[in-house]
Scaffold this motif. Structure first.
Motif, PDB file in Angstrom:
ATOM      1  N   LEU A  89     -10.038  42.015  -1.303  1.00  0.00           N
ATOM      2  CA  LEU A  89     -10.085  40.714  -1.987  1.00  0.00           C
ATOM      3  C   LEU A  89     -10.443  40.890  -3.450  1.00  0.00           C
ATOM      4  CD1 LEU A  89     -12.324  39.378   0.824  1.00  0.00           C
ATOM      5  CD2 LEU A  89     -10.186  38.208   0.235  1.00  0.00           C
ATOM      6  N   ARG A  90      -9.958  39.956  -4.241  1.00  0.00           N
ATOM      7  CA  ARG A  90     -10.434  39.941  -5.625  1.00  0.00           C
ATOM      8  C   ARG A  90     -11.860  39.402  -5.686  1.00  0.00           C
ATOM      9  NH1 ARG A  90      -8.537  35.470  -9.759  1.00  0.00           N
ATOM     10  NH2 ARG A  90     -10.094  34.399  -8.478  1.00  0.00           N
ATOM     11  N   GLY A  91     -12.129  38.327  -4.924  1.00  0.00           N
ATOM     12  CA  GLY A  91     -13.415  37.624  -5.039  1.00  0.00           C
ATOM     13  C   GLY A  91     -13.280  36.488  -6.035  1.00  0.00           C
TER      14      GLY A  91
ATOM     15  N   HIS B 121      -6.789  42.190  -9.629  1.00  0.00           N
ATOM     16  CA  HIS B 121      -6.324  41.457  -8.446  1.00  0.00           C
ATOM     17  C   HIS B 121      -6.530  42.282  -7.184  1.00  0.00           C
ATOM     18  CE1 HIS B 121      -4.682  38.213 -10.752  1.00  0.00           C
ATOM     19  NE2 HIS B 121      -4.073  39.083 -11.547  1.00  0.00           N
ATOM     20  N   ALA B 122      -6.492  41.576  -6.055  1.00  0.00           N
ATOM     21  CA  ALA B 122      -6.623  42.265  -4.773  1.00  0.00           C
ATOM     22  C   ALA B 122      -5.549  43.350  -4.639  1.00  0.00           C
ATOM     23  CB  ALA B 122      -6.512  41.255  -3.636  1.00  0.00           C
ATOM     24  N   SER B 123      -4.349  43.079  -5.166  1.00  0.00           N
ATOM     25  CA  SER B 123      -3.266  44.076  -5.055  1.00  0.00           C
ATOM     26  C   SER B 123      -3.642  45.378  -5.763  1.00  0.00           C
ATOM     27  CB  SER B 123      -1.955  43.518  -5.614  1.00  0.00           C
ATOM     28  OG  SER B 123      -2.163  43.012  -6.917  1.00  0.00           O
ATOM     29  N   ASP B 124      -4.421  45.279  -6.863  1.00  0.00           N
ATOM     30  CA  ASP B 124      -4.857  46.497  -7.569  1.00  0.00           C
ATOM     31  C   ASP B 124      -5.826  47.298  -6.690  1.00  0.00           C
ATOM     32  OD1 ASP B 124      -3.465  45.582  -9.828  1.00  0.00           O
ATOM     33  OD2 ASP B 124      -5.200  44.418 -10.489  1.00  0.00           O
TER      34      ASP B 124
ATOM     35  N   ALA C 275      -5.798  38.293   1.796  1.00  0.00           N
ATOM     36  CA  ALA C 275      -5.961  36.848   1.987  1.00  0.00           C
ATOM     37  C   ALA C 275      -4.698  36.126   1.534  1.00  0.00           C
ATOM     38  CB  ALA C 275      -7.156  36.353   1.169  1.00  0.00           C
ATOM     39  N   CYS C 276      -4.419  34.973   2.176  1.00  0.00           N
ATOM     40  CA  CYS C 276      -3.307  34.138   1.711  1.00  0.00           C
ATOM     41  C   CYS C 276      -3.719  32.669   1.828  1.00  0.00           C
ATOM     42  CB  CYS C 276      -2.034  34.438   2.496  1.00  0.00           C
ATOM     43  SG  CYS C 276      -2.145  34.069   4.249  1.00  0.00           S
ATOM     44  N   TYR C 277      -2.958  31.812   1.160  1.00  0.00           N
ATOM     45  CA  TYR C 277      -3.399  30.426   0.929  1.00  0.00           C
ATOM     46  C   TYR C 277      -2.270  29.455   1.269  1.00  0.00           C
ATOM     47  CZ  TYR C 277      -7.008  33.083  -1.309  1.00  0.00           C
ATOM     48  OH  TYR C 277      -8.018  33.992  -1.527  1.00  0.00           O
TER      49      TYR C 277
HETATM   50  P1  FAD Z   1      -5.806  37.703  -5.473  1.00  0.00           P
HETATM   51  O1  FAD Z   1      -4.855  38.093  -4.413  1.00  0.00           O
HETATM   52  O2  FAD Z   1      -6.061  38.672  -6.582  1.00  0.00           O
HETATM   53  O3  FAD Z   1      -5.295  36.315  -6.084  1.00  0.00           O
HETATM   54  C1  FAD Z   1      -6.104  35.570  -6.993  1.00  0.00           C
HETATM   55  C2  FAD Z   1      -5.203  34.739  -7.912  1.00  0.00           C
HETATM   56  O4  FAD Z   1      -4.447  35.614  -8.761  1.00  0.00           O
HETATM   57  C3  FAD Z   1      -4.169  33.880  -7.181  1.00  0.00           C
HETATM   58  O5  FAD Z   1      -4.011  32.690  -7.889  1.00  0.00           O
HETATM   59  C4  FAD Z   1      -2.896  34.729  -7.205  1.00  0.00           C
HETATM   60  O6  FAD Z   1      -1.726  33.930  -7.190  1.00  0.00           O
HETATM   61  C5  FAD Z   1      -3.044  35.465  -8.537  1.00  0.00           C
HETATM   62  N1  FAD Z   1      -2.489  36.830  -8.489  1.00  0.00           N
HETATM   63  C6  FAD Z   1      -2.596  37.711  -7.464  1.00  0.00           C
HETATM   64  N2  FAD Z   1      -1.990  38.871  -7.783  1.00  0.00           N
HETATM   65  C7  FAD Z   1      -1.488  38.720  -9.030  1.00  0.00           C
HETATM   66  C8  FAD Z   1      -0.776  39.565  -9.906  1.00  0.00           C
HETATM   67  N3  FAD Z   1      -0.477  40.826  -9.541  1.00  0.00           N
HETATM   68  N4  FAD Z   1      -0.416  39.080 -11.132  1.00  0.00           N
HETATM   69  C9  FAD Z   1      -0.753  37.811 -11.516  1.00  0.00           C
HETATM   70  N5  FAD Z   1      -1.443  36.958 -10.702  1.00  0.00           N
HETATM   71  C10 FAD Z   1      -1.811  37.410  -9.488  1.00  0.00           C
HETATM   72  N6  FAD Z   1     -14.625  35.886  -1.101  1.00  0.00           N
HETATM   73  C11 FAD Z   1     -15.749  36.650  -1.114  1.00  0.00           C
HETATM   74  O7  FAD Z   1     -16.440  36.719  -2.145  1.00  0.00           O
HETATM   75  N7  FAD Z   1     -16.118  37.390  -0.017  1.00  0.00           N
HETATM   76  C12 FAD Z   1     -15.398  37.375   1.139  1.00  0.00           C
HETATM   77  O8  FAD Z   1     -15.754  38.045   2.115  1.00  0.00           O
HETATM   78  C13 FAD Z   1     -14.218  36.572   1.188  1.00  0.00           C
HETATM   79  N8  FAD Z   1     -13.428  36.541   2.293  1.00  0.00           N
HETATM   80  C14 FAD Z   1     -12.268  35.805   2.301  1.00  0.00           C
HETATM   81  C15 FAD Z   1     -11.441  35.819   3.449  1.00  0.00           C
HETATM   82  C16 FAD Z   1     -10.272  35.080   3.476  1.00  0.00           C
HETATM   83  C17 FAD Z   1      -9.391  35.124   4.711  1.00  0.00           C
HETATM   84  C18 FAD Z   1      -9.889  34.281   2.343  1.00  0.00           C
HETATM   85  C19 FAD Z   1      -8.630  33.453   2.387  1.00  0.00           C
HETATM   86  C20 FAD Z   1     -10.685  34.276   1.211  1.00  0.00           C
HETATM   87  C21 FAD Z   1     -11.878  35.030   1.162  1.00  0.00           C
HETATM   88  N9  FAD Z   1     -12.699  35.053   0.028  1.00  0.00           N
HETATM   89  C22 FAD Z   1     -13.853  35.831   0.011  1.00  0.00           C
HETATM   90  C23 FAD Z   1     -12.382  34.220  -1.143  1.00  0.00           C
HETATM   91  C24 FAD Z   1     -11.534  34.988  -2.182  1.00  0.00           C
HETATM   92  O9  FAD Z   1     -12.298  36.035  -2.745  1.00  0.00           O
HETATM   93  C25 FAD Z   1     -11.121  33.986  -3.269  1.00  0.00           C
HETATM   94  O10 FAD Z   1     -10.225  33.038  -2.736  1.00  0.00           O
HETATM   95  C26 FAD Z   1     -10.585  34.579  -4.567  1.00  0.00           C
HETATM   96  O11 FAD Z   1     -10.550  33.542  -5.547  1.00  0.00           O
HETATM   97  C27 FAD Z   1      -9.188  35.177  -4.492  1.00  0.00           C
HETATM   98  O12 FAD Z   1      -9.188  36.356  -3.798  1.00  0.00           O
HETATM   99  P2  FAD Z   1      -7.771  37.077  -3.427  1.00  0.00           P
HETATM  100  O13 FAD Z   1      -8.118  38.356  -2.813  1.00  0.00           O
HETATM  101  O14 FAD Z   1      -6.910  36.151  -2.685  1.00  0.00           O
HETATM  102  O15 FAD Z   1      -7.217  37.302  -4.915  1.00  0.00           O
END
Ligand code: FAD
Length: 288
Positions: A107-109, A123-126, A142-144
């Motif tokens: 996750l990004r957080g 980002h989480a992908s990184d 994670a997905c939304y």
């Molecule tokens: P990302 O996948 O990085 O996405 C974040 C944003 O950046 C999105 O708007 C996406 O569209 C955009 N983005 C993604 N990749 C790129 C790219 N390559 N270029 C440009 N834009 C991009 N938080 C916690 O702190 N601890 C936890 O344990 C936790 N568990 C979770 C479990 C689940 C199932 C879910 C759905 C969420 C959880 N979260 C947790 C919350 C999460 O950390 C937040 O929702 C956070 O804001 C986004 O994390 P992500 O990994 O989805 O980010």
């Protein structure tokens, strides 16, 4: 076992999420919670990162080790990267591998406006790409269903989700939602965008009015009229609201299973009672 293997038999995977204790002296309570949750035989239990984790012996990885070693249940550790350096992630890889933990929800957080993010991972992908190159761990993301709150549109968010899957996410867990139609629309769009990995639906049984308000303000899930009516009718009757929240979640799960969902991920909020009630009502669904 790698989480992706669980989806190979074609059954609906059923999993739980828990969080590590936030206060000292909670290890006994946690063990009891885990014992009750493990008795329900979920396919795996995931452990969140960031909310707790500072209690000695109760970090995310510590809790995951207890789930795996003591309760013989598969586990995923959540790992956020927005405030991590490469060196910290290297240390996390070593720690997880030394414990025999095989799965990470990368996750990004959330970005805290008062703490500037570190620069190593945007980002989480990184995070997935970095860890995949340095380990044999399995990765989930994670997905939304209604789009991430920072995304300009659902389509833009799905395009970014594709980057995450291409980086190595083998399984996705969704944000909570209360409107199954939103999940189906998201799933159709994700499949059309070429995302073919299993997508688990995140279900949060809402059992008190404050929890519902907090969740909705942070994650932006829309509330169907049926749900709003339940809250306004029972918000001052905690027992009735709890029963209605559990019944609503059961209704969602039955509909999702009938519509061929890959898996159900139950946000248990560390409350075995709720998970027990749901498993009792959905036993033949979650075990089929
Ligand atoms: P990302 O996948 O990085 O996405 C974040 C944003 O950046 C999105 O708007 C996406 O569209 C955009 N983005 C993604 N990749 C790129 C790219 N390559 N270029 C440009 N834009 C991009 N938080 C916690 O702190 N601890 C936890 O344990 C936790 N568990 C979770 C479990 C689940 C199932 C879910 C759905 C969420 C959880 N979260 C947790 C919350 C999460 O950390 C937040 O929702 C956070 O804001 C986004 O994390 P992500 O990994 O989805 O980010």
């Amino acid at each position: 076992m790698k989480i992706k293997e669980l989806f190979k038999g074609g059954k609906t995977v059923f999993s739980f999420e828990i969080f590590p204790p936030k206060k000292d002296g909670m290890l006994d309570n946690l063990q009891e919670t885990l014992e009750q949750l493990a008795a329900l035989k979920p396919d795996f239990i995931s452990v969140t990162h960031g909310a707790g984790g500072s209690v000695p012996g109760c970090s995310t990885a510590d809790v995951a080790s207890i789930i795996k070693d003591k309760f013989h249940t598969e586990t995923i550790v959540h790992l956020t990267c927005v405030n991590s350096t490469f060196a910290e992630v290297d240390a996390a890889i070593e720690d997880l591998q030394s414990r025999g933990i095989e799965n990470v929800l990368a996750l990004r957080g959330d970005i805290n406006p008062d703490i500037p993010p570190k620069k190593d991972f945007a980002h989480a992908s990184d995070l997935i790409a970095y860890m995949k190159e340095r380990s044999s761990l399995g990765f989930s993301g994670a997905c939304y269903p209604e789009g991430h709150t920072e995304s300009e549109s659902l389509d833009a968010d799905i395009a970014n989700l594709k980057i995450k899957v291409n980086a190595g996410a083998e399984h996705l867990i969704s944000q909570l939602f209360f409107d199954n139609a939103a999940f189906y629309e998201f799933r159709d769009k994700a499949r059309a965008a070429g995302i073919s990995v299993p997508i688990e639906a995140g279900i949060m049984p809402c059992v008190n009015a404050n929890q519902i308000r907090r969740m909705v303000s942070t994650c932006g899930a829309s509330l169907p009229q049926k749900f709003v009516r339940i809250i306004s009718r029972y918000e001052n009757n905690p027992d009735a609201l709890r029963d209605a929240g559990i019944a609503y979640a059961i209704d969602q799960i039955i509909d999702l299973a009938a519509n061929g969902v890959d898996g159900i991920h139950l946000y248990t909020m560390n409350k075995p009672y709720i998970a027990q009630k749901i498993c009792e009502s959905c036993y033949n669904i979650v075990k089929s």
